[in-house]
Every structure is written in C-alpha cells, then in structure tokens.
Scaffold this active site. Structure first.
Site, PDB file in Angstrom:
ATOM      1  N   GLU A 200     -16.014 -76.720  30.829  1.00 39.04           N
ATOM      2  CA  GLU A 200     -14.847 -76.807  31.579  1.00 39.04           C
ATOM      3  C   GLU A 200     -14.793 -77.413  32.060  1.00 39.04           C
ATOM      4  OE1 GLU A 200     -11.887 -73.040  29.934  1.00 39.04           O
ATOM      5  OE2 GLU A 200     -12.608 -72.656  31.942  1.00 39.04           O
ATOM      6  N   GLU A 273     -12.007 -71.726  23.313  1.00 38.34           N
ATOM      7  CA  GLU A 273     -11.322 -70.549  24.054  1.00 38.34           C
ATOM      8  C   GLU A 273      -9.871 -70.609  23.988  1.00 38.34           C
ATOM      9  OE1 GLU A 273     -12.506 -70.165  27.935  1.00 38.34           O
ATOM     10  OE2 GLU A 273     -14.743 -70.854  27.980  1.00 38.34           O
TER      11      GLU A 273
END
Length: 791
Positions: A200, A273
């Site tokens: 991320e 995710e």
C-alpha cells in the site's frame, strides 16, 4: 492469450535479446520489455489478459489472510484446514521483517518463525500461498514490520525511500527471504504463486522509482514468480507501474475497485485485501462487520470473474509485544480477532458458515469443500490469586547510562521496555516539568511519591511539581507500548526526548536504566516477596490444571501491563478495554503447575485471575484510564472568515478541493452545514490537507483540538479516525445515549502542531453504500491560529 515468462529464466533472457534486436531493427520504436511485462509466469501459473491460469486452466484465486506469527505453531494445520473448509484455495501470508531480524544481522527462522514449514503445511492442505515479505507490511504490527534498529539512523523521512539507509538493509533482508523461501515458489515445486512488492505504498508516497527499485530487490533476492503491488482503490492509478501487476484493496464497492484496475492494466481483477472485519484499539469499542454484506461483495467479485483475498480470514493474536499502533497514537489490542470468519481461537460460527455457503456456488468444476475441523478443546480455570510480587524499580538493571539530556531509546541500543530516568532536583518553588516528547506513557515520582503522568496519546508532556524544601529525587518511569505501524509516523522513536525543563530551565545529567524486553519479552531477574508491593510491580501465581486446553485469562481486575505463562508472553492488557481477556492456547499449558507472571504498572484492583471459556472482547472501562484533565475547549469562529465554502460531490469518492488563496495558520476547521440524506449527522472517513504544491501536508504532529460530537459507545466513531489514514473507519457524530447529536453545523478542528500553509483539502466521505449517514454536502473551511479557545 498472453503468458508471461519467468523473470530469471533462460527463456526470458532469450526474449530480452530478441526484443532488443527487433527494437534496433525498428529504429528503437518498440517499448522496452519492462514497460510491457508487469509480471512473471511459469509453465504452471501465469497471468493472462483476462485470467490467472494454473496448468493452462482458469484459476479464480479465493484467498484468505493468516499470519503464522499470530497463531501458535501447533495450530497452523488446524487453521489452514478451516480456511480450506470455508472455500478458500489460497492463503496469504505476511513476513514481518522485525520478527525475523530483531537485532541487525541476526536472523531467526526457527520454531514459531519457521515460514518455510508454514508454506509446506499449506501445500499439504491443498492451499496455494501468496507471500507478502515487505519490507513494510503495516498489519497492525510493531512498526509495520520494520525493525526498530533502522531508527538509529537520524531523520524522519528515510524509511520506505531510496535512501541507502533503508534500501541497503532492505536488500539484505530480501536476499535472506529468498534464501529461505525461494524453493517454496511454484517455479521450484512449492506453493507460492505470487509475491507482493512493498505494501500500500500509495498511502505513503508517490516515488514510482522507489517501487521499481523494490521490485528489483525482490528479483535480486531470487523471486521468479509474478510480482504485484496492492493499493486502496483511490491510490491504484497513482502508484501503478507496468512492471508490476496491480490489485486493489477495499472493504466495499468491488465495482469501483475493479474499475480502478481496468484503468491501469489489462489483466484479471483481484481484490488484494477485502476487509472482513477490522482491528481494535485500546479504549474504543470492538469492531464488528455484517456477514451478509461481505458475502454479497464476495459473490459479486466472483461473478465478475474476479479474485480476492480476505483480510482477515483468521486474525489470531498479537502475542508478545508485537501489536502495533494506529496513527497518530492509538495502540492496538493484543487480540487480533478482527471479527474474522475464523475467530481468534479458531472457532467457526455463523460468520464462517455464511462465507462458506456464499462461496460454494462458485467452486470450479471438480471442487468440493471438506468438512470444517472440530474446535480445539476449551477449559475453564478456577479463580486463582497472585501471592508474590516484585517491584519494577528493584528489577531495573544496575547498568546506568549517563546522559546530559535524554535521547531516543534507539540511540542507546534499547529496543523497547521499561525505562527509568533519574535526576536530583534542588529545593525550590512549585514548577512545571516539561519534556520535548514522551513515547509512550510515563509516571512521574518525587521521592517515590507519584506526582503525575505523561501521555503521548494527548501530547501531554508536562506535569506540575510541588514546592521542594530540600533536594529530592525525581524519577520518571516510562513504558513503551508499540511503534506506530502506518503513515509517516513509523519514524516512531521511543523514550523521553530532551530537552527536559523545569520552570523553563534545562534539567541535565540524567541516570537512565532500562529493562529491555527485546524480541520476545524476556523477563528480567526478579526478587519475589510474599504479599503486595507498592507501585508498579510484577506478580506471580502458580496454577494447577488437570487437563490442557484453550482458555481466556480474565484480566478485568488488573490495570495495565503484560502477561507471561510458562515463560511465553501472551501480550499486553489494559483494563480500559475493549478486550478484558487474554487468549491462552492449550499447547502453552502443561498438566500440573503452571507459572503465571503479570506486570502491572498501575496496580490491580484485586490480584486475581481465572480462565474463562469465552473471551470478553467488547467491554469498555474508561474510568480505569490514566487521569486526563477535562477539556474546556470550544470552537471560536465568530468573526473568522472561512477560507473556502462549497458543496461536496455525492458518493463515496475521495475529493480534492483547492482554495482560491492559500491560508496560513496552526489550526484547520471543517464545518459541516448539512448532509446529503438531510439528517443531523456528519461523518468523515479521512481528511488531509494540501500544500501550495498540491501534495498532502505531513500529519505526524496533528491532533484533534476540538470536535463538537463523536460516537464512542455504539461504535468507534472517534474524531481521531478522520486523521488516521484509514478510509475504512470514520469519525461520526454521536447518535446514542445522552450525547446524541444535535442539528448542524458540526465542527472538527485539527491542530497541525505548527504553523503551516494550507492551499486545499482532500476529503474522503464515509465509505459504504449510498444512503449511509453523515456524508457532508455543504461545508465551510477555516484556517487560523486560535480557532479553539478555553471556556
């Protein structure tokens, strides 16, 4: 169909040579190989323009996250069986760099840290593996998985950059990972299908060359399977590079996530995710997520030929001192239950069954689901008392560090633990003691008597000391909880930072002693005595059990500290909740006598515990927190002209707003005038501020100076959620009890920590389907130095 060739294979080298030849013949008009190939492949597993393929057949990846570090090794097989029974075909696994290299250059892959064995067990259970080796992970883990010793290097901007102080040790780490796990790749007969590069990064930075450099680090480490990166939906475009396959992370609206992927690449769609729940922080309500909405999203992804990874399928427990800390400073609970479909203790209930039933219609031809494994035995332990104690002060080692002015602990090669700072004060009048910074909590004693506390959660770094008729000993006992695991705040150096002043004058020549708990919470030598010890203390009990099994230690009568059973550290507890129990796995008990040691820094109400058959995950006790002076702050906007006013767009998308003129000040206020649904509530998922260059301002010193309303009973709707970098949670005005929200306007005011120039803002509305409460419509923005005053 396009099949991508293994990065390090002889075939790839032949292709590279041929591309170079064709490019030269075409006058250099062909794109370089790295600009067109974003991932590797193998004869078995490949990424095509439309699908993942396994042995030439379409593969939808139905994955779930499980961190082997958070699950007792004895239970790895049980949890993997449960994931398989839920309908998953892949397990996603983080490696936490600091878990394996707590001291620089010393790697540990044994026992609980045996990542290769975890991969082998997954393969035995018929599960593929997606590996996420970092170097940065996040995952509500200490410092996001980065090792603390990196912070010996000065500066607050070198982590996760191309600075050699970060890249050189990261490269050594990835080489070590490749040595240990390279043979576990599918290209070598193992179960690892893909490997993630970083994590991320779009939440942190914009240096695409950094991502390219990290990709090369993994290649140099020996990884020859497809490499990928993940980012939240709103950052996919910002950080995508063609050399890496991209996946999107989200907890709702799969269509938007997949649309973002379609903008940057031609390939299969995957949610890296999907949030099946959320993590807990001390002092906030336990998070829960409805199963029906999650199952609907999963089914929609599968209908769209998408793949997914559930974060978390099984959360487990942050045993030891490995739990992390949300920004700006909200420590995470030791329980990492996550409201996942497989609970902290591996139980499979209604949520598990809902996921299993939802996935079952989408199984590929020939697939069947095995039955779920039985729950492991659970036992109750009758209440038992702690009859021995040992003073924390007496446990401090004799070695003394002499310091003119205290420096961060990392400068003294102290990793984490309990630290004493001692100095003699001369006689004098009452005065205020103040430190530049205190990370994390500290108790201030004058001649052994408690004078006050210091608390980084509220940037409370000063204490009023009484007058002194003679010289006295000032001792500050500091407790490090956890390093921040998210955002620029990962540069989280611990300890008391100088200068330290009294009445504005520097205090110098300190004696510093520390109990360094090191990687696995090693206990210091303790001098036990019968009965209660005044002040912070260790406590010991012996507990007999006739048969072993999982249990949950009741810590509700204790204060704040750490628990060990038979030398194993279960983690941290804090009576403020929401967690009031600690998961104790059956394999860590033994028949007969078991030693239980508790460190309590504030003192128990009753030195007693018991083993319960069910956990207590949602019981808040704010009255047990450290003293906090009541707030008398109020917003003062009368006569202050807004720097901007306008109307947000409808929907959940992040929106950038630039002001007509930049404004300078220390405080920023967003005032909600009404909401799209016409109701009285306001909510914000995330609020960032933009500088004149259009980039986000550094938030590491931000605090909430004022908020007119926040929901803290029915859910965690605290104002800090608006500046913690997480789009999945949010600030929400109160809707329960006596604090129920009144009508608009609603105001949230941020203290920036210093005077700064604000040229705009980035507003992320509360996420979720259309119709959720609190999405702001009309608003005003203010910048100033005194937008908050005391009543």
């Amino acid at each position: 169909m396009t099949t991508y060739i293994p990065i390090t294979s002889p075939g790839r080298r032949r292709v590279l040579r041929r591309v170079a030849e064709l490019s030269a013949a075409a006058g250099g008009l062909l794109l370089p190989f790295a600009a067109t190939v974003h991932a590797a492949g193998s004869p078995r597993f490949a990424i095509t323009d439309t699908d993942f393929t396994l042995d030439g057949q379409r593969l939808q990846i139905r994955c779930g996250e499980m961190h082997f570090a958070r699950v007792p090794r004895e239970y790895w097989g049980h949890r993997l069986k449960a994931m398989k029974a839920m309908g998953l075909n892949t397990v996603c696994a983080y490696l936490f760099w600091n878990y394996h290299e707590w001291r620089e250059g010393k790697y540990d892959w044994a026992g609980q840290r045996d990542a290769a064995e975890f991969c082998r067990l997954a393969q035995q259970e018929g599960l593929w593996v997606i590996l996420r080796p970092g170097p940065y992970a996040c995952a509500e883990w200490e410092m996001g998985g980065l090792p603390w010793w990196l912070l010996k290097h000065p500066g607050d901007s070198f982590l996760r950059t191309r600075d050699a102080a970060f890249m050189a040790p990261a490269q050594r780490w990835m080489k070590e990972v490749g040595r240990v796990l390279g043979q576990q790749q599918i290209t070598h007969g193992g179960p690892i299908l893909m490997v993630q590069v970083e994590n991320e990064y779009g939440f942190f930075g914009e240096d695409l060359d950094y991502m390219r450099a990290m990709r090369q680090v993994l290649i140099d480490g020996g990884f020859d399977v497809p490499l990928f990166q993940c980012n939240p939906t709103n950052a996919v475009v910002k950080t995508h590079i063609k050399e890496l396959f991209s996946v999107a992370n989200f907890g709702s609206d799969p269509a938007a996530g997949f649309k973002a992927l379609d903008q940057v690449q031609k390939g299969p769609r995957m949610c890296g995710e999907y949030y099946s729940g959320w993590f807990d922080t001390w002092g906030s309500p336990h998070k829960r997520g409805p199963a029906d909405r999650a199952v609907a999203d999963i089914q929609n992804m599968l209908k769209m030929n998408g793949s997914f990874s559930l974060y978390m399928a099984h959360g487990g427990t942050s045993f030891g001192l490995w739990g992390g800390c949300d920004r700006p400073f909200r420590p995470d609970t030791s329980s990492y239950d996550y409201d996942a479909p497989i609970s902290e203790a591996g139980w499979m209930g209604e949520k598990f069954q809902a996921y299993r039933n939802g996935i079952k219609p989408f199984l590929l031809p020939g697939e069947t689901l095995p039955p779920a494994p039985a729950h492991n035995p659970v036992i109750a332990i009758a209440p038992f008392s702690f009859k021995q104690s040992a003073s924390v002060f007496a446990a401090l080692p004799p070695k003394v560090i002499k310091a003119v002015s205290p420096q961060p602990l990392e400068a003294y090669d102290i990793s984490r633990g309990i630290v004493s700072y001692r100095i003699t004060l001369p006689a004098g009048p009452a005065a205020t003691l103040e430190a530049a910074k205190v990370r994390d909590l500290a108790w201030v004693y004058v001649d052994g008597k408690l004078a006050g506390t210091l608390d980084t959660r509220y940037r409370r770094f000063k204490v009023d000391l009484p007058a002194r008729s003679k010289p006295v000993t000032l001792e500050i006992l500091l407790y490090t909880i956890a390093r921040v695991n998210f955002g620029v705040e990962i540069h989280d150096r611990k300890g008391m930072h100088g200068p330290v002043t009294l009445a504005g004058q520097p205090l110098e020549n300190w004696d510093i002693r520390a109990i360094d708990f090191d990687a696995d919470a090693v206990l210091p030598p303790l001098a036990w005595k019968t009965g209660r010890t005044a002040g912070p203390a260790f406590w010991r009990a012996s507990v007999d059990v006739a048969t072993t099994g999982d249990t949950f230690l009741d810590m509700s009568s204790w204060g704040q500290g750490i628990v060990w059973v038979n030398g194993r550290c279960l983690g941290r507890y804090w009576s403020i909740g929401p967690t009031q129990t600690m998961y104790l796995p059956g394999p860590w008990l033994k028949r007969g006598a078991n030693e239980v040691i508790v460190l309590d820094l504030t003192g128990p109400q009753v030195a007693r515990s018991a083993g319960l058959k069910t956990p207590v995950l949602d019981q808040l006790k704010p009255d047990r927190d450290l003293p906090r002076p009541p707030s008398t702050a109020r917003a003062q906007l009368d006569g202050v002209k807004p720097v901007h006013e306008g109307e947000f767009q409808r929907g959940a998308a992040t929106q950038d707003v630039m002001f007509a003129q930049p404004a300078t000040g220390r405080q920023f206020c967003l005032e909600s005038l009404d909401a799209f649904d016409g109701k009285q509530f306001a909510a914000i998922a995330e609020l960032a501020l933009l500088g004149p260059d259009g980039k986000t301002l550094n938030q590491s010193n931000w605090t909430i100076a004022f908020v007119d309303s926040e929901e803290v009973s029915k859910e965690d709707g605290g104002a800090l959620n608006a500046i913690n970098g997480q789009n999945t949670d949010h600030w929400h005005t109160a809707y329960s009890g006596k604090a129920r929200t009144t009508a608009h306007p609603h105001r949230i005011i941020i203290d920036l920590g210093k005077t700064d120039t604000v040229a705009g803002m980035r507003y992320t509305p509360r996420q979720g389907p259309e119709g959720v409460t609190g999405r702001i419509r009309h608003y005003r923005a203010y910048v100033g130095d005194k937008l908050v005053v005391d009543r």
